[in-house]
Design a protein around this motif. Structure first.
Motif, PDB file in Angstrom:
ATOM      1  N   UNK A  43       0.896  -0.969   0.067  1.00  0.00           N
ATOM      2  CA  UNK A  43      -0.019   0.027   0.040  1.00  0.00           C
ATOM      3  C   UNK A  43       0.674   1.253   0.038  1.00  0.00           C
ATOM      4  N   UNK A  44       0.170   2.258  -0.376  1.00  0.00           N
ATOM      5  CA  UNK A  44       0.670   3.803  -0.175  1.00  0.00           C
ATOM      6  C   UNK A  44       0.498   4.480   1.060  1.00  0.00           C
ATOM      7  N   UNK A  45      -0.448   4.019   2.069  1.00  0.00           N
ATOM      8  CA  UNK A  45      -0.591   4.645   3.254  1.00  0.00           C
ATOM      9  C   UNK A  45       0.670   4.797   4.111  1.00  0.00           C
ATOM     10  N   UNK A  46       1.844   4.198   3.727  1.00  0.00           N
ATOM     11  CA  UNK A  46       2.895   4.567   4.407  1.00  0.00           C
ATOM     12  C   UNK A  46       4.173   4.705   3.070  1.00  0.00           C
ATOM     13  N   UNK A  47       5.038   5.594   3.231  1.00  0.00           N
ATOM     14  CA  UNK A  47       5.805   5.884   2.405  1.00  0.00           C
ATOM     15  C   UNK A  47       7.109   5.024   2.555  1.00  0.00           C
ATOM     16  N   UNK A  48       7.209   4.281   3.573  1.00  0.00           N
ATOM     17  CA  UNK A  48       8.337   3.354   3.558  1.00  0.00           C
ATOM     18  C   UNK A  48       8.260   2.448   2.535  1.00  0.00           C
ATOM     19  N   UNK A 137      -2.604  14.414  11.518  1.00  0.00           N
ATOM     20  CA  UNK A 137      -2.572  13.197  10.767  1.00  0.00           C
ATOM     21  C   UNK A 137      -1.994  13.510   9.387  1.00  0.00           C
ATOM     22  N   UNK A 138      -1.164  12.823   8.938  1.00  0.00           N
ATOM     23  CA  UNK A 138      -0.410  12.744   7.613  1.00  0.00           C
ATOM     24  C   UNK A 138      -0.922  11.564   6.748  1.00  0.00           C
ATOM     25  N   UNK A 139      -1.821  11.760   5.638  1.00  0.00           N
ATOM     26  CA  UNK A 139      -2.212  10.716   5.054  1.00  0.00           C
ATOM     27  C   UNK A 139      -2.317  10.811   3.493  1.00  0.00           C
ATOM     28  N   UNK A 140      -1.836   9.837   2.862  1.00  0.00           N
ATOM     29  CA  UNK A 140      -2.001   9.571   1.294  1.00  0.00           C
ATOM     30  C   UNK A 140      -3.336   9.642   1.076  1.00  0.00           C
ATOM     31  N   UNK A 141      -3.665  10.495   0.411  1.00  0.00           N
ATOM     32  CA  UNK A 141      -5.310  10.525   0.136  1.00  0.00           C
ATOM     33  C   UNK A 141      -5.904   9.825  -0.666  1.00  0.00           C
ATOM     34  N   UNK A 142      -4.969   8.998  -1.618  1.00  0.00           N
ATOM     35  CA  UNK A 142      -5.890   8.129  -2.726  1.00  0.00           C
ATOM     36  C   UNK A 142      -6.037   6.674  -2.117  1.00  0.00           C
ATOM     37  N   UNK A 143      -5.215   6.475  -1.094  1.00  0.00           N
ATOM     38  CA  UNK A 143      -5.230   4.944  -0.322  1.00  0.00           C
ATOM     39  C   UNK A 143      -5.782   4.899   0.875  1.00  0.00           C
ATOM     40  N   UNK A 144      -6.132   6.307   1.346  1.00  0.00           N
ATOM     41  CA  UNK A 144      -6.819   6.129   2.825  1.00  0.00           C
ATOM     42  C   UNK A 144      -7.998   7.008   2.939  1.00  0.00           C
ATOM     43  N   UNK A 148      -9.447   9.296   6.172  1.00  0.00           N
ATOM     44  CA  UNK A 148      -9.741  10.842   6.401  1.00  0.00           C
ATOM     45  C   UNK A 148     -11.046  10.933   6.691  1.00  0.00           C
ATOM     46  N   UNK A 149     -11.933  10.237   6.469  1.00  0.00           N
ATOM     47  CA  UNK A 149     -13.268  10.388   6.820  1.00  0.00           C
ATOM     48  C   UNK A 149     -13.494  10.112   8.246  1.00  0.00           C
ATOM     49  N   UNK A 150     -12.619   9.310   8.991  1.00  0.00           N
ATOM     50  CA  UNK A 150     -12.748   9.227  10.153  1.00  0.00           C
ATOM     51  C   UNK A 150     -11.988  10.313  11.171  1.00  0.00           C
ATOM     52  N   UNK A 151     -10.875  10.583  10.455  1.00  0.00           N
ATOM     53  CA  UNK A 151     -10.286  11.840  11.211  1.00  0.00           C
ATOM     54  C   UNK A 151     -11.237  13.175  11.140  1.00  0.00           C
ATOM     55  N   UNK A 154     -13.830  13.067  13.843  1.00  0.00           N
ATOM     56  CA  UNK A 154     -13.443  13.435  15.150  1.00  0.00           C
ATOM     57  C   UNK A 154     -12.817  14.730  15.246  1.00  0.00           C
ATOM     58  N   UNK A 155     -13.152  15.642  14.348  1.00  0.00           N
ATOM     59  CA  UNK A 155     -12.802  17.074  14.511  1.00  0.00           C
ATOM     60  C   UNK A 155     -11.485  17.536  13.744  1.00  0.00           C
ATOM     61  N   UNK A 156     -10.883  16.521  13.028  1.00  0.00           N
ATOM     62  CA  UNK A 156      -9.598  16.988  12.511  1.00  0.00           C
ATOM     63  C   UNK A 156      -9.950  17.940  11.132  1.00  0.00           C
ATOM     64  N   UNK A 157      -9.213  19.101  10.685  1.00  0.00           N
ATOM     65  CA  UNK A 157      -9.494  19.977   9.719  1.00  0.00           C
ATOM     66  C   UNK A 157      -8.270  19.901   8.899  1.00  0.00           C
ATOM     67  N   UNK A 158      -8.766  20.354   7.601  1.00  0.00           N
ATOM     68  CA  UNK A 158      -7.582  20.285   6.433  1.00  0.00           C
ATOM     69  C   UNK A 158      -6.669  21.242   6.829  1.00  0.00           C
TER      70      UNK A 158
END
Length: 182
Positions: A43-48, A137-144, A148-151, A154-158
């Motif tokens: 996956x691309x959710x991690x860049x490792x 939260x640092x998220x790769x948007x196409x994989x996760x 993104x919706x979960x965060x 819970x009140x996380x904003x862009x």
């Protein structure tokens, strides 16, 4: 007996006992490594791009313990790790000491059971108790998209969008930043 509040719980499936959210134990680290390495490979959710070894996770647990930051697991009734979450300082400079990046990973077969929600709730509580003011939260948007919706629920904003900053599996990848004040 601990004076910490009861840990959030999530159903592991419709008929089983709830998973327990609790602080990580040394015995959990091999399972955490395996969950993480699954995402490194697939996956691309991690860049490792290379799998991590147990020493990486031992060092991370030690560092988080030394700094008083939370490292949690979702465990089934037998103690098996279904997922994990932690908050690590955003940057090493002292002025960032009240800000941390949050991380949540679930075992591939544990998705869709409410464990991400339970881990995030517990992590938010533990992070506030640890004295953090901001979570990022640092998220790769196409994989996760689900993350993104979960965060956001819970009140996380862009807080920013970096385009083309990563390359994995031959794909150029973006990073979305979401932020929550605790």
């Amino acid at each position: 007996m601990s004076d910490t509040p009861a840990a959030p719980q999530a159903r592991t499936d419709a008929s089983s006992a709830p998973a327990r959210i609790r602080p990580v134990q040394d015995s959990n680290l091999p399972a955490i490594r395996d969950i993480y390495n699954h995402y490194v490979r697939t996956s691309t959710v991690t860049f490792d791009e290379e799998e991590t070894d147990l020493a990486v996770w031992e060092h991370k647990r030690e560092l988080l313990a030394e700094t008083g930051l939370p490292f949690l697991v979702a465990a089934d009734a037998d103690g098996g790790v279904l997922g994990f979450a932690y908050a690590q300082h955003w940057r090493a400079k002292s002025a960032y000491r009240f800000s941390a990046e949050n991380t949540i990973y679930l075992s591939p077969d544990a998705a869709g059971r409410g464990l991400g929600k339970a881990l995030l709730e517990a992590l938010l509580d533990a992070s506030a108790r640890a004295g953090l003011h901001e979570l990022i939260a640092v998220i790769e948007p196409t994989a996760a998209g689900a993350s993104i919706a979960l965060h956001r629920r819970y009140g996380f904003v862009d807080a920013g969008h970096l385009k083309g900053v990563g390359v994995k599996f031959g794909r150029t990848l973006d990073v979305l930043f979401l932020q929550k004040s605790l």
